[in-house]
Design an enzyme around this catalytic site. Structure first.
Site, short mmCIF file in Angstrom:
data_model
loop_
_atom_site.label_atom_id
_atom_site.label_comp_id
_atom_site.label_asym_id
_atom_site.label_seq_id
_atom_site.Cartn_x
_atom_site.Cartn_y
_atom_site.Cartn_z
CG ASP A 35 -1.70 1.36 1.26
OD1 ASP A 35 -1.76 2.12 0.46
OD2 ASP A 35 -2.28 1.43 2.47
CG ASN A 66 2.03 3.65 -13.77
OD1 ASN A 66 1.88 4.48 -14.78
ND2 ASN A 66 1.46 2.82 -13.24
CE1 TYR A 86 -6.32 10.48 -12.16
CE2 TYR A 86 -6.84 12.22 -13.91
CZ TYR A 86 -6.16 10.85 -13.37
OH TYR A 86 -5.21 10.19 -14.33
CE LYS A 89 -2.94 11.63 -12.03
NZ LYS A 89 -1.82 10.58 -11.83
#
Length: 344
Positions: free
Chosen positions: A133, A160, A225, A229
């Site tokens: 995790d 990633n 999200y 980013k």
């Protein structure tokens, strides 16, 4: 190659600029003297603009390489390199692992799910799975200790792993919001703090960050999200600066990757919305190929794998920016997390 092309264009421009007046005479081309002169002026302007473009490309490449002209690829022996890939069991991460293995690189996958069946037996010999995790600092440390015990110190780290929600600001639960930030951005501190010290000691390494085109463009239904980013851009830039100015180790490469929509589980619930905008959807292989090419070239930089205008959208007039965001407003219209959707 960029530098050579720049020098060739510069030489052509200087020759034309310093050429005799007779270049504009009817003997050069079967036109009148006036038309020849106009054509020569056009070519001069064309070469001048081309030269500016090439000089800009050379300076960009130089800056990305930490103001060093050469990348020392001789220090990389791919059959003896170890790469850590978070979220490497499926999607882009799995394809990246397969492509690195094809170059002989040993890969350690950190994920909460086991490796997918897409891995062939010969690939599995070079790929090791560590259930982890990555949002837990202790779990990352335990996995790192196991990797170092099994293989040695990694020289490549690819952050990633990522998850996606499809909720409005008012709909997203505190649990989903916390999980989003923990996996998509906080985990980068966990892995870099664990693996970077060895890279600094050896003055060699490559840290790659998988971001998204949404870093440039926040839109309805994916605010959390896009926020994570956008944060990764700041993380990448800050890490690069610290490597140069705090740790005096510009030899360590850093790359941030901005894929456009990619055919993974993250877009399953919103694929119809993406198609409604006629936006292209990339294959994971194309994204992984670009990432591996960057690693093998031992280069730092940014990989924008989508419409280049997205990276400059904030330089556009506000009304144009808003038109672009309005165009994206109906991509996310379901209530979902990662690949699990529920109807409204």
């Amino acid at each position: 190659m960029q530098l050579v092309r720049c020098l060739v264009v510069a030489a052509a421009y200087l020759v034309l600029l310093a050429g005799p007046v007779s270049y504009a005479s009817p003997k050069l081309l079967p036109f009148s003297q006036e038309r020849n002169a106009t054509l020569i002026r056009f070519i001069k302007w064309f070469l001048a603009l081309w030269l500016v473009r090439e000089v800009n490309a050379v300076l960009n490449s130089w800056a990305e390489n930490r103001w060093m002209w050469k990348s020392d690829k001789s220090s990389w022996d791919w059959k003896n390199e170890i790469a850590v890939i978070t979220g490497g069991s499926r999607g882009i991460g799995a394809m990246l692992a397969k492509r690195l293995v094809s170059h002989g690189v040993k890969v350690a996958v950190l994920d909460v799910e086991p490796l997918s069946d897409d891995f062939q037996d010969d690939e599995c010999r070079l790929v090791s799975f560590y259930r982890c995790d990555i949002s837990s600092r202790d779990a990352v440390h335990m996995a790192a200790e196991a990797i170092r015990s099994d293989h040695g110190s990694p020289s490549i780290l690819v952050n990633n792993a990522g998850i996606g929600n499809a909720n409005s600001i008012l709909e997203v639960s505190p649990e989903r919001l916390r999980a989003m930030f923990d996996v998509n951005i906080i985990s980068h501190w966990n892995t870099v703090q664990e693996f970077l010290p060895d890279m600094i000691e050896k003055r060699k390494g490559h840290i790659m960050t998988t971001s998204s085109m949404s870093a440039f463009l926040g839109f309805a239904g994916a605010v959390d999200y896009a926020s994570t980013k956008a944060g990764l851009t700041a993380f990448h830039e800050g890490l690069t600066q610290e490597l140069k100015h705090r740790y005096k180790c510009p030899q360590i490469k850093t790359t941030i990757v901005y894929p456009t929509w990619t055919r993974t589980r993250l877009i399953t619930a919103i694929e119809k919305g993406i198609q409604s905008t006629r936006a292209p959807i990339m294959d994971t292989k194309d994204v992984a190929d670009a990432m591996v090419n960057q690693i093998i070239a031992a280069k730092s930089g940014q990989l924008i794998l989508g419409p280049s205008i997205a990276a400059t959208v904030r330089a556009l007039p506000i009304w144009l920016q808003e038109l672009v965001r309005d165009h994206m407003a109906h991509v996310v219209t379901v209530n979902a997390t990662t690949a699990v959707a529920s109807s409204r």
